[in-house]
Write a protein that holds these residues in place. Structure first.
Motif, PDB file in Angstrom:
ATOM      1  N   SER A   1      40.943  19.092 171.256  1.00 18.43           N
ATOM      2  CA  SER A   1      40.709  17.866 171.996  1.00 18.43           C
ATOM      3  C   SER A   1      40.114  18.163 173.358  1.00 18.43           C
ATOM      4  O   SER A   1      39.961  19.328 173.740  1.00 18.43           O
ATOM      5  CB  SER A   1      42.081  17.176 172.151  1.00 18.43           C
ATOM      6  OG  SER A   1      41.989  16.001 172.877  1.00 18.43           O
ATOM      7  N   THR A   2      39.773  17.085 174.076  1.00 20.86           N
ATOM      8  CA  THR A   2      39.435  17.168 175.489  1.00 20.86           C
ATOM      9  C   THR A   2      40.059  15.961 176.178  1.00 20.86           C
ATOM     10  O   THR A   2      40.410  14.981 175.526  1.00 20.86           O
ATOM     11  CB  THR A   2      37.910  17.125 175.738  1.00 20.86           C
ATOM     12  OG1 THR A   2      37.394  15.892 175.240  1.00 20.86           O
ATOM     13  CG2 THR A   2      37.189  18.287 175.095  1.00 20.86           C
ATOM     14  N   ALA A   3      40.172  16.033 177.489  1.00 16.05           N
ATOM     15  CA  ALA A   3      40.658  14.889 178.254  1.00 16.05           C
ATOM     16  C   ALA A   3      39.617  13.772 178.163  1.00 16.05           C
ATOM     17  O   ALA A   3      38.418  14.040 178.033  1.00 16.05           O
ATOM     18  CB  ALA A   3      40.890  15.292 179.708  1.00 16.05           C
ATOM     19  N   ASP A   4      40.069  12.554 178.213  1.00 13.48           N
ATOM     20  CA  ASP A   4      39.187  11.382 178.189  1.00 13.48           C
ATOM     21  C   ASP A   4      38.366  11.253 176.907  1.00 13.48           C
ATOM     22  O   ASP A   4      37.287  10.666 176.917  1.00 13.48           O
ATOM     23  CB  ASP A   4      38.243  11.376 179.401  1.00 13.48           C
ATOM     24  CG  ASP A   4      39.013  11.363 180.717  1.00 13.48           C
ATOM     25  OD1 ASP A   4      40.044  10.673 180.787  1.00 13.48           O
ATOM     26  OD2 ASP A   4      38.581  12.043 181.657  1.00 13.48           O
ATOM     27  N   CYS A   5      38.862  11.779 175.805  1.00 17.56           N
ATOM     28  CA  CYS A   5      38.207  11.663 174.500  1.00 17.56           C
ATOM     29  C   CYS A   5      38.940  10.572 173.718  1.00 17.56           C
ATOM     30  O   CYS A   5      40.092  10.761 173.321  1.00 17.56           O
ATOM     31  CB  CYS A   5      38.266  12.993 173.758  1.00 17.56           C
ATOM     32  SG  CYS A   5      37.824  12.906 172.011  1.00 17.56           S
ATOM     33  N   VAL A   6      38.281   9.437 173.523  1.00 19.25           N
ATOM     34  CA  VAL A   6      38.913   8.293 172.875  1.00 19.25           C
ATOM     35  C   VAL A   6      39.308   8.619 171.440  1.00 19.25           C
ATOM     36  O   VAL A   6      40.434   8.319 171.015  1.00 19.25           O
ATOM     37  CB  VAL A   6      37.975   7.064 172.908  1.00 19.25           C
ATOM     38  CG1 VAL A   6      38.555   5.912 172.118  1.00 19.25           C
ATOM     39  CG2 VAL A   6      37.713   6.639 174.350  1.00 19.25           C
ATOM     40  N   GLU A   7      38.412   9.234 170.679  1.00 23.09           N
ATOM     41  CA  GLU A   7      38.749   9.585 169.293  1.00 23.09           C
ATOM     42  C   GLU A   7      39.902  10.580 169.241  1.00 23.09           C
ATOM     43  O   GLU A   7      40.757  10.498 168.358  1.00 23.09           O
ATOM     44  CB  GLU A   7      37.537  10.140 168.555  1.00 23.09           C
ATOM     45  CG  GLU A   7      36.545   9.082 168.140  1.00 23.09           C
ATOM     46  CD  GLU A   7      35.491   9.622 167.178  1.00 23.09           C
ATOM     47  OE1 GLU A   7      35.614  10.755 166.687  1.00 23.09           O
ATOM     48  OE2 GLU A   7      34.533   8.890 166.923  1.00 23.09           O
ATOM     49  N   CYS A   8      39.936  11.519 170.184  1.00 25.59           N
ATOM     50  CA  CYS A   8      41.039  12.491 170.245  1.00 25.59           C
ATOM     51  C   CYS A   8      42.359  11.758 170.449  1.00 25.59           C
ATOM     52  O   CYS A   8      43.362  12.044 169.780  1.00 25.59           O
ATOM     53  CB  CYS A   8      40.821  13.484 171.387  1.00 25.59           C
ATOM     54  SG  CYS A   8      39.296  14.440 171.276  1.00 25.59           S
ATOM     55  N   ASP A   9      42.347  10.805 171.379  1.00 27.81           N
ATOM     56  CA  ASP A   9      43.554  10.037 171.659  1.00 27.81           C
ATOM     57  C   ASP A   9      43.999   9.246 170.437  1.00 27.81           C
ATOM     58  O   ASP A   9      45.195   9.101 170.182  1.00 27.81           O
ATOM     59  CB  ASP A   9      43.332   9.095 172.845  1.00 27.81           C
ATOM     60  CG  ASP A   9      43.184   9.845 174.163  1.00 27.81           C
ATOM     61  OD1 ASP A   9      43.576  11.035 174.244  1.00 27.81           O
ATOM     62  OD2 ASP A   9      42.665   9.238 175.122  1.00 27.81           O
ATOM     63  N   MET A  10      43.041   8.738 169.653  1.00 30.57           N
ATOM     64  CA  MET A  10      43.384   7.977 168.457  1.00 30.57           C
ATOM     65  C   MET A  10      44.050   8.873 167.413  1.00 30.57           C
ATOM     66  O   MET A  10      45.027   8.480 166.776  1.00 30.57           O
ATOM     67  CB  MET A  10      42.131   7.315 167.893  1.00 30.57           C
ATOM     68  CG  MET A  10      41.597   6.211 168.790  1.00 30.57           C
ATOM     69  SD  MET A  10      39.932   5.630 168.364  1.00 30.57           S
ATOM     70  CE  MET A  10      40.199   4.900 166.772  1.00 30.57           C
ATOM     71  N   VAL A  11      43.536  10.092 167.245  1.00 27.99           N
ATOM     72  CA  VAL A  11      44.140  11.041 166.308  1.00 27.99           C
ATOM     73  C   VAL A  11      45.562  11.378 166.758  1.00 27.99           C
ATOM     74  O   VAL A  11      46.506  11.338 165.959  1.00 27.99           O
ATOM     75  CB  VAL A  11      43.295  12.324 166.185  1.00 27.99           C
ATOM     76  CG1 VAL A  11      44.046  13.401 165.422  1.00 27.99           C
ATOM     77  CG2 VAL A  11      41.957  12.028 165.520  1.00 27.99           C
ATOM     78  N   LYS A  12      45.730  11.686 168.036  1.00 29.09           N
ATOM     79  CA  LYS A  12      47.055  12.054 168.550  1.00 29.09           C
ATOM     80  C   LYS A  12      48.039  10.888 168.439  1.00 29.09           C
ATOM     81  O   LYS A  12      49.205  11.092 168.098  1.00 29.09           O
ATOM     82  CB  LYS A  12      46.946  12.550 169.993  1.00 29.09           C
ATOM     83  CG  LYS A  12      46.173  13.873 170.092  1.00 29.09           C
ATOM     84  CD  LYS A  12      46.106  14.400 171.506  1.00 29.09           C
ATOM     85  CE  LYS A  12      45.018  13.708 172.280  1.00 29.09           C
ATOM     86  NZ  LYS A  12      44.766  14.348 173.595  1.00 29.09           N
ATOM     87  N   LYS A  13      47.560   9.687 168.694  1.00 36.02           N
ATOM     88  CA  LYS A  13      48.418   8.500 168.573  1.00 36.02           C
ATOM     89  C   LYS A  13      48.869   8.311 167.131  1.00 36.02           C
ATOM     90  O   LYS A  13      50.047   8.047 166.866  1.00 36.02           O
ATOM     91  CB  LYS A  13      47.668   7.260 169.071  1.00 36.02           C
ATOM     92  CG  LYS A  13      48.494   5.999 169.012  1.00 36.02           C
ATOM     93  CD  LYS A  13      47.724   4.810 169.569  1.00 36.02           C
ATOM     94  CE  LYS A  13      48.645   3.611 169.637  1.00 36.02           C
ATOM     95  NZ  LYS A  13      48.185   2.468 168.954  1.00 36.02           N
ATOM     96  N   MET A  14      47.958   8.456 166.193  1.00 32.76           N
ATOM     97  CA  MET A  14      48.324   8.276 164.788  1.00 32.76           C
ATOM     98  C   MET A  14      49.317   9.340 164.342  1.00 32.76           C
ATOM     99  O   MET A  14      50.282   9.031 163.642  1.00 32.76           O
ATOM    100  CB  MET A  14      47.098   8.301 163.894  1.00 32.76           C
ATOM    101  CG  MET A  14      47.453   8.169 162.435  1.00 32.76           C
ATOM    102  SD  MET A  14      46.024   7.802 161.450  1.00 32.76           S
ATOM    103  CE  MET A  14      46.632   6.350 160.644  1.00 32.76           C
ATOM    104  N   LEU A  15      49.097  10.596 164.722  1.00 32.54           N
ATOM    105  CA  LEU A  15      50.051  11.650 164.376  1.00 32.54           C
ATOM    106  C   LEU A  15      51.429  11.332 164.944  1.00 32.54           C
ATOM    107  O   LEU A  15      52.442  11.491 164.254  1.00 32.54           O
ATOM    108  CB  LEU A  15      49.562  13.007 164.898  1.00 32.54           C
ATOM    109  CG  LEU A  15      48.411  13.641 164.130  1.00 32.54           C
ATOM    110  CD1 LEU A  15      47.797  14.774 164.936  1.00 32.54           C
ATOM    111  CD2 LEU A  15      48.879  14.137 162.777  1.00 32.54           C
ATOM    112  N   THR A  16      51.473  10.876 166.178  1.00 32.59           N
ATOM    113  CA  THR A  16      52.737  10.522 166.819  1.00 32.59           C
ATOM    114  C   THR A  16      53.413   9.376 166.065  1.00 32.59           C
ATOM    115  O   THR A  16      54.616   9.440 165.770  1.00 32.59           O
ATOM    116  CB  THR A  16      52.503  10.134 168.291  1.00 32.59           C
ATOM    117  OG1 THR A  16      51.927  11.264 168.966  1.00 32.59           O
ATOM    118  CG2 THR A  16      53.800   9.741 168.981  1.00 32.59           C
TER     119      THR A  16
END
Length: 79
Positions: A9-24
């Motif tokens: 991931s990287t900071a401020d990556c919207v798609e990254c945040d979506m993946v992490k949110k779904m895993l959580t």
């Protein structure tokens, strides 16, 4: 689960945040590796054949982006 889940991931990556949110939300533990903070992590992503993030990895399987394939992949981890 025998293999850890890694999200490149990287900071401020919207798609990254979506993946992490779904895993959580699915209750799947994961490790985040920021490719901008560690050059070795970027090299790992490139070994899977990708240049960008997010890349979600379990064992030898890597999936790029946040798309239906990633969603199915994440949900299959719970089985």
């Amino acid at each position: 689960m025998s293999n850890p889940v890694i999200v490149y991931s990287t900071a401020d990556c919207v798609e990254c945040d979506m993946v992490k949110k779904m895993l959580t939300e699915e209750g799947i533990p994961f490790e985040v590796r920021d490719v901008l903070k560690n050059e070795e992590y970027q090299e790992e992503v490139e070994k899977f054949g990708f240049l960008g993030v997010p890349v979600t990895v379990v064992g030898e399987r890597a999936v790029k982006g946040f798309n239906p394939e990633v969603i199915e992949f994440i949900q299959s981890l719970k089985k």
